[in-house]
Design an enzyme around this catalytic site. Structure first.
Site, PDB file in Angstrom:
ATOM      1  N   GLU A 329       0.833  -1.202   0.000  1.00  0.00           N
ATOM      2  CA  GLU A 329       0.000   0.000   0.000  1.00  0.00           C
ATOM      3  C   GLU A 329       0.866   1.250   0.000  1.00  0.00           C
ATOM      4  OE1 GLU A 329      -2.555  -0.506   3.385  1.00  0.00           O
ATOM      5  OE2 GLU A 329      -0.894  -0.594   4.806  1.00  0.00           O
ATOM      6  N   CYS A 330       0.464   2.217  -0.785  1.00  0.00           N
ATOM      7  CA  CYS A 330       1.082   3.532  -0.896  1.00  0.00           C
ATOM      8  C   CYS A 330       2.572   3.419  -1.210  1.00  0.00           C
ATOM      9  CB  CYS A 330       0.820   4.339   0.380  1.00  0.00           C
ATOM     10  SG  CYS A 330       0.887   6.132   0.108  1.00  0.00           S
TER      11      CYS A 330
END
Length: 484
Positions: A329-330
């Protein structure tokens, strides 16, 4: 509930974190037997890192993610056995989701039945400050404002302003903090710098505590915290770790430091052991792990170093190519693109690209969610990519939406062993407790991969050179041993 106080301000960058850390350290120094908890309201990852330098216990609560009951549950669990809990609000006191009041610090104070101290930056201000304070006190019934702390205020100005505020607003001031470069902390594009990157952070915190012990009304603040009202009934405590059934590798260092603690707790409760490793230190994915979780952080500050760490990057490529489930994520998403594991080119836009709370809807099946499943999440990033993915739809509270998240696999991943589309990666930070099945499915996918270890390969027509076989229906050697 434990005696508690919520610290808020009219806006972001008003000095809340500085006041919270100062208050926590001074209370601990003045009352050595006291156990102090500092809890961040909202999805912030960085503030709790500073809180950990001053408090015995730190954590996050978030009404958007878990509702008022869930926030109280987490709060009571985290502060159990503490003498005082200091809650730091996010943004301005009334600032909530999509321009409303939902999930604001005001709603957190209501959920916890907590008194509130507002921090005002008073540099260059005088009587107009009273108009703003009165506005906050009267904007909503039961604002719970118990006092004011003045930030960037000299001792002589405090004597003048505190008396003026008492007369004009009918509320007392509970101290001040002077402006001092000796304990200031710089900012960068995602907020405050992390403690590890601040030179002399220990000395800065000691100086802050020394100054605050002279200028904050600790007795007055503690009196306010003692008048919090009757305890609020809470839902059952969070789940305890389950019996370990499988291990999940988690990247954790200065480049990958943004994780919701509840996500890791839920993985443990579902039966996962967690093995941390540092790509920044050129460490390999730990042996014996059957899944990989790469969170957000600041990989963009370390791109050259991460790229040069061939031992770690090769290990991550091999692991992703093995067919094991991988969730990024991210910053972790950018890292997989940087390594060429996922397609896409990224760039710094120089401003927030997508920011705030969202709800995700799965548009196709993956090991994390079935099609149609929903989970709450948060985005905050300055980088964007040419390949954000289209496997999920993100929806904000005001109705705006966009496609996001890649469900994919590297070119060398086997289509047997569950390796097809074994990577789920995108910018949103998922909050697992808002859909507990996500953590369970992640662990189940790791268990499936783990169960295939040691099976001899029978020669799959799409073989990528993997060391074991999960059962390919097109085996060229008369049937897969796993299917017999």
């Amino acid at each position: 509930m434990v005696p508690r106080i919520l610290i808020s301000s009219p806006s972001s960058s008003g000095g809340k974190t500085t006041v919270v850390c100062a208050l926590s350290m001074v209370v601990r120094q003045r009352f050595p037997g006291a156990r102090v908890a500092v809890i961040k309201a909202g999805p912030d990852f960085i503030d709790p890192m500073f809180h950990s330098l001053s408090a015995h216990v730190t954590g996050n609560i978030d009404i958007f993610f878990s509702g008022a009951d869930g926030a109280r549950t987490v709060f009571e669990s985290d502060t159990r056995g503490c003498s005082l809990a200091i809650v730091e609000g996010s943004m301005g006191y009334f600032d909530g989701v999509s321009g409303g009041i939902g999930a604001s610090a005001f709603e957190v104070a209501a959920a916890l039945d907590s008194p509130v101290i507002l921090v005002f930056d008073v540099k260059g201000r005088s009587l107009s400050l009273c108009a703003e304070i009165l506005g906050f006190m009267k904007f909503r019934p039961s604002a719970r404002i118990a006092g004011i702390i003045l930030n960037r205020c000299s001792r002589s100005r405090y004597a003048l302003l505190s008396e003026m505020i008492r007369k004009e607003c009918g509320v007392g001031c509970l101290g001040f903090l002077e402006e001092d470069e000796g304990f200031s902390v710089g900012s960068r594009h995602l907020g405050l710098m992390t403690p590890e990157t601040v030179p002399g952070i220990g000395g800065k915190m000691e100086l802050l505590a020394a100054r605050a012990s002279e200028t904050l009304d600790i007795d007055g603040i503690l009196r306010a915290a003692s008048f919090s009202g009757a305890p609020v009934e809470c839902a059952p405590m969070r789940a305890e770790p389950g019996r370990e059934k499988v291990r999940i590798a988690v990247a954790r260092d200065d480049a990958f430091c943004f994780y919701y603690r509840e996500n890791l707790d839920m993985l443990r409760a579902a039966g996962a052991g967690i093995s941390f490793f540092s790509p920044l230190a050129d460490e390999e994915v730990p042996e014996g792990c059957s899944a990989l979780y790469i969170g957000g952080g600041y990989p963009e500050l370390f791109f050259s170093r991460l790229a040069d760490n061939s031992r770690s990057s090769s290990s991550v490529r091999r692991f992703c190519g093995s067919g094991a489930p991988v969730f990024a994520e991210c910053g972790g998403f950018l890292y997989l693109q940087m390594l060429g594991i996922l397609g896409g080119s990224f760039r710094n836009e120089g401003k927030p690209v997508r920011f705030g709370y969202i709800e995700l809807e799965a548009l196709e099946d993956s090991f994390l969610m079935e099609k149609g499943g929903r989970i709450k999440a948060h985005e905050f990033h300055y980088f964007d990519t040419s390949e954000n993915g289209s496997s999920f739809r993100a929806v904000k509270g005001d109705g705006r939406s966009w496609m996001c998240v890649q469900v994919s696999s590297p070119s060398n991943a086997p289509r047997c062993r569950g390796g097809e589309r074994n990577i789920v990666a995108g910018f949103p930070h998922l909050y697992f407790p808002s859909n507990p099945a996500v953590a369970e499915r992640f662990v189940d996918a790791a268990l499936v991969f783990e169960s295939m270890r040691g099976l001899s390969c029978a020669g799959c027509s799409s073989c990528a050179g993997c060391s074991s076989c999960a059962g390919c229906s097109s085996c060229r050697k008369g049937g897969c041993p796993h299917e017999k």
